[in-house]
Enzyme design. Structure first.
Site, PDB file in Angstrom:
ATOM      1  N   HIS A   1      -9.488   1.419   4.876  1.00  0.00           N
ATOM      2  CA  HIS A   1      -8.200   1.587   5.563  1.00  0.00           C
ATOM      3  C   HIS A   1      -8.408   2.553   6.737  1.00  0.00           C
ATOM      4  O   HIS A   1      -9.194   3.501   6.631  1.00  0.00           O
ATOM      5  CB  HIS A   1      -7.151   2.134   4.593  1.00  0.00           C
ATOM      6  CG  HIS A   1      -5.778   2.106   5.191  1.00  0.00           C
ATOM      7  ND1 HIS A   1      -5.345   3.073   6.068  1.00  0.00           N
ATOM      8  CD2 HIS A   1      -4.770   1.213   5.069  1.00  0.00           C
ATOM      9  CE1 HIS A   1      -4.116   2.771   6.462  1.00  0.00           C
ATOM     10  NE2 HIS A   1      -3.738   1.646   5.868  1.00  0.00           N
TER      11      HIS A   1
ATOM     12  N   SER B   1       3.316  -1.991  10.418  1.00  0.00           N
ATOM     13  CA  SER B   1       4.755  -2.068  10.723  1.00  0.00           C
ATOM     14  C   SER B   1       5.369  -3.427  10.407  1.00  0.00           C
ATOM     15  O   SER B   1       6.309  -3.869  11.077  1.00  0.00           O
ATOM     16  CB  SER B   1       5.022  -1.682  12.184  1.00  0.00           C
ATOM     17  OG  SER B   1       4.673  -0.331  12.381  1.00  0.00           O
TER      18      SER B   1
ATOM     19  N   ASN C   1       0.857  -1.187   0.000  1.00  0.00           N
ATOM     20  CA  ASN C   1       0.000   0.000   0.000  1.00  0.00           C
ATOM     21  C   ASN C   1       0.894   1.238   0.000  1.00  0.00           C
ATOM     22  O   ASN C   1       1.446   1.617   1.030  1.00  0.00           O
ATOM     23  CB  ASN C   1      -0.893  -0.028   1.251  1.00  0.00           C
ATOM     24  CG  ASN C   1      -1.725   1.237   1.395  1.00  0.00           C
ATOM     25  OD1 ASN C   1      -1.829   2.036   0.462  1.00  0.00           O
ATOM     26  ND2 ASN C   1      -2.320   1.421   2.568  1.00  0.00           N
TER      27      ASN C   1
ATOM     28  N   GLU D   1      -5.554  -4.835  10.526  1.00  0.00           N
ATOM     29  CA  GLU D   1      -4.516  -3.823  10.733  1.00  0.00           C
ATOM     30  C   GLU D   1      -4.792  -3.076  12.033  1.00  0.00           C
ATOM     31  O   GLU D   1      -5.582  -2.112  12.037  1.00  0.00           O
ATOM     32  CB  GLU D   1      -4.516  -2.823   9.577  1.00  0.00           C
ATOM     33  CG  GLU D   1      -4.236  -3.438   8.226  1.00  0.00           C
ATOM     34  CD  GLU D   1      -3.667  -2.412   7.264  1.00  0.00           C
ATOM     35  OE1 GLU D   1      -2.541  -2.602   6.810  1.00  0.00           O
ATOM     36  OE2 GLU D   1      -4.342  -1.403   7.007  1.00  0.00           O
TER      37      GLU D   1
HETATM   38  P1  PGA Z   1       2.817   0.364   7.609  1.00  0.00           P
HETATM   39  O1  PGA Z   1       1.342   0.557   6.982  1.00  0.00           O
HETATM   40  O2  PGA Z   1       3.344  -0.948   7.062  1.00  0.00           O
HETATM   41  O3  PGA Z   1       3.595   1.543   7.141  1.00  0.00           O
HETATM   42  O4  PGA Z   1       2.643   0.299   9.084  1.00  0.00           O
HETATM   43  C1  PGA Z   1       0.471  -0.513   6.778  1.00  0.00           C
HETATM   44  C2  PGA Z   1      -0.808  -0.030   6.166  1.00  0.00           C
HETATM   45  O5  PGA Z   1      -1.248   1.080   6.487  1.00  0.00           O
HETATM   46  O6  PGA Z   1      -1.435  -0.724   5.323  1.00  0.00           O
END
Ligand code: PGA
Length: 264
Positions: A109, A227, A21, A181
């Site tokens: 999201h 992350s 993403n 998430e």
């Molecule tokens: P990140 O974002 O890997 O930078 O934590 C994940 C996401 O928002 O899909």
């Protein structure tokens, strides 16, 4: 059912997926370089999971052109309108995504829920529009830090599923991918522990079992996001209910994204 033809996906089966993403990042040249690098790399090195890139709208056509020449790369949008074509200035419809042969679209999201006040009701409509045009929703759910700290994370995720997805019939639901998430893990460097991820993914699968039965629950792809990086991907993906990852920051650098993909 998703249309066959040029689509490389067959979502009725559960599969491992790693999706990048990109959010609102990169100029056109950088975006094309990244897609070109990934396409070239995967011509020689076949991944053991499905690979998706989710660029901003403006780069979807470019990415889709590369994907049409690649046996590996799939393309997802990051958002879609809840409405059919019409007088909605600034919006992009599911039909327009379909016209570019886009296979997937992220829906709900946490950044859209938080900064644009997207409601469960709107998200359910977006899912419906995507399914009307055979674009597979990647439906994001996850709790805030205070919701986890107050031990409400299981009920929050249940509510998000019920409001956003459980109006679908079984056939429709079979075309949806879920991304768990936890909001406290997104862009923070604080990743869920493998135990926390597995526990929540098993909970999600259990809720799907209660609603749609064992078979559909076992066939549903549930990705983890927040992350996830080249160092922690392997241990996260090793969990039995974690079917890959939705990657933000680490998907912007080809080398890191490839390492995460190669964790499978
Ligand atoms: P990140 O974002 O890997 O930078 O934590 C994940 C996401 O928002 O899909």
């Amino acid at each position: 059912m998703l249309a066959s033809g040029t689509h490389k996906i067959d979502l009725v089966m559960r599969k491992n997926i790693v999706a990048g993403n990109w959010k609102m990042n990169k100029n056109f040249e950088q975006a094309e370089d990244l897609v070109a690098d990934l396409t070239e790399y995967f011509e020689e090195n076949k991944p053991k999971c499905e690979v998706i890139v989710c660029p901003p709208f403006l780069y979807l056509e470019m990415a889709s052109d590369y994907a049409s020449e690649s046996s590996v790369l799939n393309v997802s949008a990051q958002n879609v309108s809840a409405y059919d074509n019409g007088a909605y200035t600034g919006e992009i419809s599911a039909e327009m995504l379909k016209g570019l042969d886009i296979s997937y679209c992220i829906v709900g999201h946490s950044e859209r829920r938080q900064y644009y006040n997207e409601t469960d009701n709107q998200l359910a409509q977006k899912v419906d529009k995507l399914l009307d045009f055979s674009v597979a929703p990647i439906f994001c759910i996850g709790e805030l830090l205070e919701e986890r700290e107050s031990n409400n994370h299981f009920s929050i995720v249940k509510e998000q599923l019920e409001n956003g997805l459980f109006h679908l019939n079984a056939d429709e639901f079979s075309n949806v991918v879920i991304a768990y998430e936890p909001v406290w893990a997104i862009g923070t460097g604080v990743v869920a522990t493998p135990e926390q991820a597995q526990e929540m993914h098993a909970h999600i699968r259990e809720l799907i079992t209660e609603k749609y039965g064992d078979k559909i629950a076992n066939d549903t792809t549930i990705m983890y996001g927040g992350s996830c990086n080249p160092k922690n991907a392997k241990i996260l993906f090793a969990n039995k209910d974690v079917d890959g990852g939705l990657i933000g920051g680490a998907s912007l650098i080809a080398e890191d994204f490839v390492k995460i993909i190669e964790s499978f």
